[in-house]
Design an enzyme around this catalytic site. Structure first.
Site, PDB file in Angstrom:
ATOM      1  N   ASP A  63      18.270  19.905  69.464  1.00 23.99           N
ATOM      2  CA  ASP A  63      18.010  18.538  69.925  1.00 23.99           C
ATOM      3  C   ASP A  63      16.617  18.059  69.536  1.00 23.99           C
ATOM      4  O   ASP A  63      15.782  18.832  69.059  1.00 23.99           O
ATOM      5  CB  ASP A  63      18.194  18.450  71.451  1.00 23.99           C
ATOM      6  CG  ASP A  63      17.537  19.604  72.201  1.00 23.99           C
ATOM      7  OD1 ASP A  63      16.635  20.247  71.634  1.00 23.99           O
ATOM      8  OD2 ASP A  63      17.935  19.870  73.345  1.00 23.99           O
ATOM      9  N   ASN A  83      19.372  22.439  85.909  1.00 23.02           N
ATOM     10  CA  ASN A  83      20.640  21.817  86.333  1.00 23.02           C
ATOM     11  C   ASN A  83      21.824  22.301  85.494  1.00 23.02           C
ATOM     12  O   ASN A  83      22.902  21.729  85.554  1.00 23.02           O
ATOM     13  CB  ASN A  83      20.524  20.287  86.251  1.00 23.02           C
ATOM     14  CG  ASN A  83      20.293  19.791  84.837  1.00 23.02           C
ATOM     15  OD1 ASN A  83      20.258  20.581  83.890  1.00 23.02           O
ATOM     16  ND2 ASN A  83      20.137  18.488  84.672  1.00 23.02           N
ATOM     17  N   HIS A 117      21.956  22.419  82.148  1.00 22.58           N
ATOM     18  CA  HIS A 117      22.184  21.818  80.829  1.00 22.58           C
ATOM     19  C   HIS A 117      21.923  22.819  79.708  1.00 22.58           C
ATOM     20  O   HIS A 117      21.116  23.742  79.846  1.00 22.58           O
ATOM     21  CB  HIS A 117      21.403  20.511  80.633  1.00 22.58           C
ATOM     22  CG  HIS A 117      19.934  20.635  80.425  1.00 22.58           C
ATOM     23  ND1 HIS A 117      19.026  19.809  81.039  1.00 22.58           N
ATOM     24  CD2 HIS A 117      19.199  21.441  79.642  1.00 22.58           C
ATOM     25  CE1 HIS A 117      17.806  20.110  80.649  1.00 22.58           C
ATOM     26  NE2 HIS A 117      17.882  21.102  79.804  1.00 22.58           N
ATOM     27  N   GLU A 171      23.687  17.161  79.645  1.00 22.05           N
ATOM     28  CA  GLU A 171      23.454  17.112  81.088  1.00 22.05           C
ATOM     29  C   GLU A 171      24.765  17.237  81.857  1.00 22.05           C
ATOM     30  O   GLU A 171      25.853  17.073  81.285  1.00 22.05           O
ATOM     31  CB  GLU A 171      22.782  15.770  81.427  1.00 22.05           C
ATOM     32  CG  GLU A 171      21.433  15.554  80.742  1.00 22.05           C
ATOM     33  CD  GLU A 171      20.287  16.319  81.392  1.00 22.05           C
ATOM     34  OE1 GLU A 171      20.515  17.396  81.976  1.00 22.05           O
ATOM     35  OE2 GLU A 171      19.149  15.831  81.318  1.00 22.05           O
TER      36      GLU A 171
HETATM   37  C1  GLP Z   1      14.931  21.391  77.469  1.00 16.95           C
HETATM   38  C2  GLP Z   1      15.733  21.719  76.210  1.00 16.95           C
HETATM   39  C3  GLP Z   1      16.742  22.825  76.457  1.00 16.95           C
HETATM   40  C4  GLP Z   1      16.085  23.972  77.195  1.00 16.95           C
HETATM   41  C5  GLP Z   1      15.614  23.486  78.555  1.00 16.95           C
HETATM   42  C6  GLP Z   1      14.975  24.572  79.401  1.00 16.95           C
HETATM   43  O1  GLP Z   1      15.458  20.398  78.245  1.00 16.95           O
HETATM   44  N1  GLP Z   1      16.401  20.592  75.656  1.00 16.95           N
HETATM   45  O2  GLP Z   1      17.274  23.252  75.217  1.00 16.95           O
HETATM   46  O3  GLP Z   1      16.978  25.043  77.338  1.00 16.95           O
HETATM   47  O4  GLP Z   1      14.658  22.472  78.329  1.00 16.95           O
HETATM   48  O5  GLP Z   1      13.632  24.694  79.097  1.00 16.95           O
HETATM   49  P1  GLP Z   1      12.655  25.818  79.578  1.00 16.95           P
HETATM   50  O6  GLP Z   1      12.947  27.005  78.748  1.00 16.95           O
HETATM   51  O7  GLP Z   1      11.288  25.269  79.318  1.00 16.95           O
HETATM   52  O8  GLP Z   1      12.925  26.045  81.017  1.00 16.95           O
END
Ligand code: GLP
Length: 242
Positions: free
Chosen positions: A67, A136, A138, A143
């Protein structure tokens, strides 16, 4: 779904890097699906170390990122382009033409998304998709409520995700509210999936993903339907699994 529980974040990062390294060693022209976020930073650091030690060759590796924030260009230090360059690509011998990240400045977003899916298909599909997980549930920026048949497209971030990612920005109102993200179907097409989760803040999401109902309300639960998923968690993130 197999679950590997390791001691802590350091062990998790090493474990994930070893799996990715094995993939590249067995298939030097592997197509990797890559995530951003705090969780994979240690994995990327270990992969850079393996490269510097002469263990790994990225010259034929092809990558597709999950993304990108909509509205952020590659030079923006908060973009996922910049993140990937900073944490991995600048330090290994990957060929820039093999690197793919959605263009957050695309004017024709639909065409950009369609072309992204076509590029994945043309590359032969993703061999190993690495994933993090949002609090959450995702995956990518898919989402809660996202359909399981979704492909790469423009998405709107939930308030929870904006709050979680605000730590990277000067203030929460600077977090982009939209992103271009691979869809659930794009992720599920990968031949192998490895999901990483660290820390107690992810424990509930991990529990719901592994043991809960398969439902779009918990996007990561769809992984229960995939034939080759490995979940690597540290003890804190595994806390609610027993
Ligand atoms: C973002 C990314 C996800 C990632 C998530 C968790 O929203 N788009 O791909 O898995 O954050 O991030 P973190 O590893 O910082 O908790």
């Amino acid at each position: 779904m197999r679950t590997i529980v390791v001691k802590d974040y350091v062990a998790l990062s090493k474990c994930a890097a070893v799996i990715v390294a094995g993939q590249i060693m067995y298939k030097p022209d592997s197509v990797l699906g890559l995530p951003t976020g705090s969780t994979p930073e240690g994995t990327y650091k270990n992969l850079v170390d393996f490269y510097k030690e002469g263990l790994l060759d990225f010259s034929r590796v092809v990558t597709f990122n999950l993304d990108e924030y909509y509205g952020l260009g590659p030079q923006d230090k908060l973009s996922y382009h910049w993140y990937m360059h900073h944490h991995l690509f600048a330090h290994v011998n990957i060929d820039p033409k093999n690197v793919h990240i959605p263009n957050g400045l695309a004017e024709d977003v639909e065409a950009e998304c369609r072309a992204y899916e076509e590029k994945i298909d043309r590359a032969g599909g993703i061999d190993l998709q690495l994933l993090g997980i949002g609090r959450n549930g995702h995956i990518g920026f898919n989402e809660p409520g996202t359909g399981f048949d979704t492909l790469t497209r423009m998405v709107r971030l939930t308030a929870d995700t904006i709050a979680a990612n605000a730590r990277f920005f000067a203030s929460p109102d600077q977090v982009p509210v939209q992103a271009i993200s691979m869809g659930i179907k794009s992720i599920m097409k990968a031949r192998r999936i490895v999901l990483l989760a660290s820390g107690s803040g992810k424990a509930q999401a991990v529990r719901d993903m592994v043991l809960g109902a398969v439902t779009p309300e918990m996007p990561a639960s769809v992984l229960q339907l995939h034939p080759d998923v490995t979940v690597i968690v540290d003890r804190e993130a595994a806390r609610l699994l027993d």
